[in-house]
Design a protein around this motif. Structure first.
Motif, PDB file in Angstrom:
ATOM      1  N   TRP A  15       0.842  -1.189   0.000  1.00 25.19           N
ATOM      2  CA  TRP A  15       0.000   0.000   0.000  1.00 25.19           C
ATOM      3  C   TRP A  15       0.875   1.235   0.000  1.00 25.19           C
ATOM      4  O   TRP A  15       2.045   1.189   0.375  1.00 25.19           O
ATOM      5  N   LEU A  16       0.320   2.339  -0.462  1.00 27.10           N
ATOM      6  CA  LEU A  16       1.045   3.595  -0.588  1.00 27.10           C
ATOM      7  C   LEU A  16       0.381   4.653   0.275  1.00 27.10           C
ATOM      8  O   LEU A  16      -0.809   4.543   0.605  1.00 27.10           O
ATOM      9  N   GLN A  17       1.128   5.702   0.599  1.00 32.25           N
ATOM     10  CA  GLN A  17       0.566   6.821   1.347  1.00 32.25           C
ATOM     11  C   GLN A  17       1.145   8.120   0.834  1.00 32.25           C
ATOM     12  O   GLN A  17       2.358   8.257   0.651  1.00 32.25           O
ATOM     13  N   GLY A  18       0.236   9.079   0.583  1.00 33.09           N
ATOM     14  CA  GLY A  18       0.652  10.403   0.141  1.00 33.09           C
ATOM     15  C   GLY A  18       0.491  10.585  -1.360  1.00 33.09           C
ATOM     16  O   GLY A  18       0.761   9.666  -2.138  1.00 33.09           O
ATOM     17  N   PRO A  19       0.077  11.781  -1.806  1.00 31.08           N
ATOM     18  CA  PRO A  19      -0.135  12.029  -3.242  1.00 31.08           C
ATOM     19  C   PRO A  19       1.105  11.804  -4.092  1.00 31.08           C
ATOM     20  O   PRO A  19       1.002  11.330  -5.228  1.00 31.08           O
ATOM     21  N   LEU A  20       2.283  12.144  -3.575  1.00 37.09           N
ATOM     22  CA  LEU A  20       3.502  12.014  -4.381  1.00 37.09           C
ATOM     23  C   LEU A  20       3.767  10.556  -4.730  1.00 37.09           C
ATOM     24  O   LEU A  20       4.089  10.228  -5.884  1.00 37.09           O
ATOM     25  N   ASP A  21       3.641   9.640  -3.764  1.00 36.35           N
ATOM     26  CA  ASP A  21       3.873   8.229  -4.056  1.00 36.35           C
ATOM     27  C   ASP A  21       2.769   7.654  -4.939  1.00 36.35           C
ATOM     28  O   ASP A  21       3.039   6.785  -5.783  1.00 36.35           O
ATOM     29  N   VAL A  22       1.545   8.125  -4.771  1.00 35.87           N
ATOM     30  CA  VAL A  22       0.469   7.684  -5.670  1.00 35.87           C
ATOM     31  C   VAL A  22       0.772   8.139  -7.093  1.00 35.87           C
ATOM     32  O   VAL A  22       0.611   7.381  -8.065  1.00 35.87           O
ATOM     33  N   GLN A  23       1.236   9.368  -7.249  1.00 32.11           N
ATOM     34  CA  GLN A  23       1.584   9.884  -8.577  1.00 32.11           C
ATOM     35  C   GLN A  23       2.715   9.074  -9.192  1.00 32.11           C
ATOM     36  O   GLN A  23       2.659   8.704 -10.383  1.00 32.11           O
ATOM     37  N   THR A  24       3.740   8.786  -8.396  1.00 32.30           N
ATOM     38  CA  THR A  24       4.874   7.990  -8.909  1.00 32.30           C
ATOM     39  C   THR A  24       4.403   6.630  -9.378  1.00 32.30           C
ATOM     40  O   THR A  24       4.821   6.126 -10.434  1.00 32.30           O
ATOM     41  N   TRP A  25       3.519   6.009  -8.590  1.00 32.06           N
ATOM     42  CA  TRP A  25       2.970   4.693  -8.965  1.00 32.06           C
ATOM     43  C   TRP A  25       2.196   4.783 -10.285  1.00 32.06           C
ATOM     44  O   TRP A  25       2.400   3.974 -11.191  1.00 32.06           O
ATOM     45  N   MET A  26       1.317   5.768 -10.387  1.00 36.46           N
ATOM     46  CA  MET A  26       0.436   5.847 -11.564  1.00 36.46           C
ATOM     47  C   MET A  26       1.201   6.188 -12.832  1.00 36.46           C
ATOM     48  O   MET A  26       0.786   5.821 -13.933  1.00 36.46           O
ATOM     49  N   LEU A  27       2.333   6.861 -12.695  1.00 39.96           N
ATOM     50  CA  LEU A  27       3.145   7.168 -13.866  1.00 39.96           C
ATOM     51  C   LEU A  27       4.191   6.089 -14.130  1.00 39.96           C
ATOM     52  O   LEU A  27       4.883   6.136 -15.154  1.00 39.96           O
ATOM     53  N   GLY A  28       4.306   5.123 -13.201  1.00 38.65           N
ATOM     54  CA  GLY A  28       5.275   4.040 -13.349  1.00 38.65           C
ATOM     55  C   GLY A  28       4.590   2.696 -13.502  1.00 38.65           C
ATOM     56  O   GLY A  28       3.987   2.409 -14.544  1.00 38.65           O
ATOM     57  N   LEU A  29       4.630   1.869 -12.444  1.00 37.50           N
ATOM     58  CA  LEU A  29       4.063   0.521 -12.529  1.00 37.50           C
ATOM     59  C   LEU A  29       2.565   0.534 -12.811  1.00 37.50           C
ATOM     60  O   LEU A  29       2.030  -0.409 -13.403  1.00 37.50           O
ATOM     61  N   GLY A  30       1.883   1.603 -12.422  1.00 32.70           N
ATOM     62  CA  GLY A  30       0.439   1.654 -12.643  1.00 32.70           C
ATOM     63  C   GLY A  30       0.022   2.306 -13.941  1.00 32.70           C
ATOM     64  O   GLY A  30      -1.181   2.522 -14.171  1.00 32.70           O
ATOM     65  N   SER A  31       0.970   2.599 -14.821  1.00 36.93           N
ATOM     66  CA  SER A  31       0.639   3.363 -16.034  1.00 36.93           C
ATOM     67  C   SER A  31      -0.207   2.578 -17.027  1.00 36.93           C
ATOM     68  O   SER A  31      -0.752   3.165 -17.975  1.00 36.93           O
ATOM     69  N   GLY A  32      -0.356   1.277 -16.816  1.00 40.48           N
ATOM     70  CA  GLY A  32      -1.254   0.506 -17.678  1.00 40.48           C
ATOM     71  C   GLY A  32      -2.700   0.927 -17.540  1.00 40.48           C
ATOM     72  O   GLY A  32      -3.549   0.517 -18.339  1.00 40.48           O
ATOM     73  N   CYS A  33      -2.992   1.748 -16.534  1.00 40.69           N
ATOM     74  CA  CYS A  33      -4.368   2.239 -16.339  1.00 40.69           C
ATOM     75  C   CYS A  33      -4.701   3.418 -17.252  1.00 40.69           C
ATOM     76  O   CYS A  33      -5.847   3.868 -17.284  1.00 40.69           O
ATOM     77  N   ARG A  34      -3.712   3.918 -17.970  1.00 39.60           N
ATOM     78  CA  ARG A  34      -3.971   5.014 -18.911  1.00 39.60           C
ATOM     79  C   ARG A  34      -5.010   4.556 -19.945  1.00 39.60           C
ATOM     80  O   ARG A  34      -4.904   3.472 -20.504  1.00 39.60           O
ATOM     81  N   GLY A  35      -5.984   5.393 -20.209  1.00 39.43           N
ATOM     82  CA  GLY A  35      -7.026   5.045 -21.172  1.00 39.43           C
ATOM     83  C   GLY A  35      -8.181   4.260 -20.577  1.00 39.43           C
ATOM     84  O   GLY A  35      -9.033   3.754 -21.312  1.00 39.43           O
ATOM     85  N   SER A  36      -8.234   4.163 -19.257  1.00 35.97           N
ATOM     86  CA  SER A  36      -9.305   3.400 -18.596  1.00 35.97           C
ATOM     87  C   SER A  36     -10.659   4.091 -18.745  1.00 35.97           C
ATOM     88  O   SER A  36     -10.755   5.307 -18.948  1.00 35.97           O
ATOM     89  N   ARG A  37     -11.702   3.267 -18.597  1.00 32.83           N
ATOM     90  CA  ARG A  37     -13.071   3.772 -18.457  1.00 32.83           C
ATOM     91  C   ARG A  37     -13.586   3.424 -17.061  1.00 32.83           C
ATOM     92  O   ARG A  37     -13.233   2.369 -16.510  1.00 32.83           O
ATOM     93  N   LEU A  38     -14.397   4.309 -16.504  1.00 34.73           N
ATOM     94  CA  LEU A  38     -14.978   4.096 -15.187  1.00 34.73           C
ATOM     95  C   LEU A  38     -16.504   4.102 -15.286  1.00 34.73           C
ATOM     96  O   LEU A  38     -17.082   5.013 -15.879  1.00 34.73           O
ATOM     97  N   LEU A  39     -17.130   3.086 -14.681  1.00 32.76           N
ATOM     98  CA  LEU A  39     -18.583   3.039 -14.589  1.00 32.76           C
ATOM     99  C   LEU A  39     -18.962   3.165 -13.118  1.00 32.76           C
ATOM    100  O   LEU A  39     -18.445   2.425 -12.274  1.00 32.76           O
ATOM    101  N   PRO A  40     -19.878   4.083 -12.774  1.00 38.35           N
ATOM    102  CA  PRO A  40     -20.137   4.391 -11.364  1.00 38.35           C
ATOM    103  C   PRO A  40     -21.076   3.417 -10.668  1.00 38.35           C
ATOM    104  O   PRO A  40     -21.952   2.801 -11.287  1.00 38.35           O
ATOM    105  N   THR A  41     -20.892   3.281  -9.373  1.00 37.76           N
ATOM    106  CA  THR A  41     -21.800   2.557  -8.497  1.00 37.76           C
ATOM    107  C   THR A  41     -21.564   3.086  -7.085  1.00 37.76           C
ATOM    108  O   THR A  41     -20.866   4.080  -6.890  1.00 37.76           O
TER     109      THR A  41
END
Length: 319
Positions: A234-260
């Motif tokens: 798990w991560l804590q803090g916006p900076l580490d979340v940003q690093t994750w999303m631009l690194g190992l989590g970058s496969g989420c680019r182009g995602s679609r979200l459906l609400p519930t």
């Protein structure tokens, strides 16, 4: 017995919510409610009407859950497991735990009581939130049951004592300990989203789908947590979340979200782009809010079980 069947079924959503709070898993709660119905059928000829049918069913469900809890350990959340990881962790830090280890989300609509008033519905939503359910899991099973029956179900203490085969004095003592413990772990948050929160959630969707990571983390509290069960990391803090999303989590680019709505909070079925076309299920995201900011992002990756339960397809066709 058709009338009795209809009576039993009318209480299924409420029983499901109770069993979920006790067990921390919608799937385990399903099994517990089914066992409750079976036990109720077998014992119905001995139901003497001294209490309401609803109270009688709750007693059975509570004991079903206590039986289950005697056979296994409590469920947890990744944020309770060790220290937060850096936003660019080594791959060997991505260890997993089995499904039975983690608290799982529940669809709000599954526990909706159509006869409940606005205040009761608000209380029900608060009582299935991840933080509250996680705090409950830290209580011994009988303390957990006593607290839920007294506080959420508003059962008289004497009835709680009878259900738990205990004395009124013992139940009062257990309630005092449970309330003290829970007050330290479960922050109180309003049940309904404020206009500012609704606007913020809309901004979250727009930023995620455009993969504006800077804008996305700008919606988060400085203490925000980010986890992805079944991974322990798990991560804590916006900076580490940003690093994750631009690194190992970058496969989420182009995602679609459906609400519930899940576990009392805004939630989304996340679909990542499929190289063969369309989008494929990736995570059920449950946000936790504090004011008009995001306090936690919980991405549950067990989509093959969760998406059918939440009524979402596993694949989306090309738009």
């Amino acid at each position: 017995m058709i009338a009795e069947t209809l009576q039993f079924e009318a209480y299924r959503p409420a029983l499901l919510g109770h069993c979920y709070r006790m067990l921390g898993s919608a799937f385990d709660a399903d099994d517990a409610v089914q066992e409750t119905m079976i036990r109720a059928w077998r014992a119905y000829d001995r139901f003497d009407g001294r209490c309401s049918l609803k109270s009688w069913l709750y007693r059975i469900a509570t004991n079903v859950c206590l039986d289950e809890l005697s056979r296994r350990g409590r469920r947890a959340r990744p944020i309770e497991e060790g220290s937060p990881a850096p936003g660019a962790p080594p791959l060997d830090a991505l260890t997993q735990q089995p499904d039975s280890y983690w608290i799982e989300p529940i669809l709000d609509a599954d526990i909706a009581d159509t006869d409940a008033g606005p205040d009761e519905k608000a209380s029900l939503r608060q009582s299935i939130r991840l933080a509250f359910v996680a705090a409950l899991q830290k209580l011994p099973p009988k303390q957990r049951a006593a607290l839920l029956m007294a506080e959420v179900l508003e059962c008289p203490v004497a009835e709680v004592a009878e259900t738990l085969d205990s004395s009124v004095a013992s139940v009062n003592s257990a309630l005092q300990r449970a309330r003290s413990s829970l007050a330290k772990r479960s922050p109180d948050q309003p049940a309904d989203l404020t206009p500012a929160q609704r606007t913020m959630v809309e901004r979250y969707v727009a930023a995620f789908e455009s993969y504006d990571v800077h804008g996305l983390v700008g919606l988060m509290k400085q203490e925000v947590t980010f986890c992805m069960p079944p991974y322990s990391l798990w991560l804590q803090g916006p900076l580490d979340v940003q690093t994750w999303m631009l690194g190992l989590g970058s496969g989420c680019r182009g995602s679609r979200l459906l609400p519930t709505f899940a576990s009392g909070w805004p939630a989304f079925a996340q679909y990542r782009p499929n190289p063969a076309g369309g989008h494929t299920a990736w995570a059920l995201i449950v946000l936790e809010l504090a004011g008009d900011q995001i306090a936690a992002v919980n991405s549950f990756l067990d989509v093959n079980r969760l998406f059918p339960r939440f009524g979402f397809p596993v694949h989306l066709p090309p738009q």
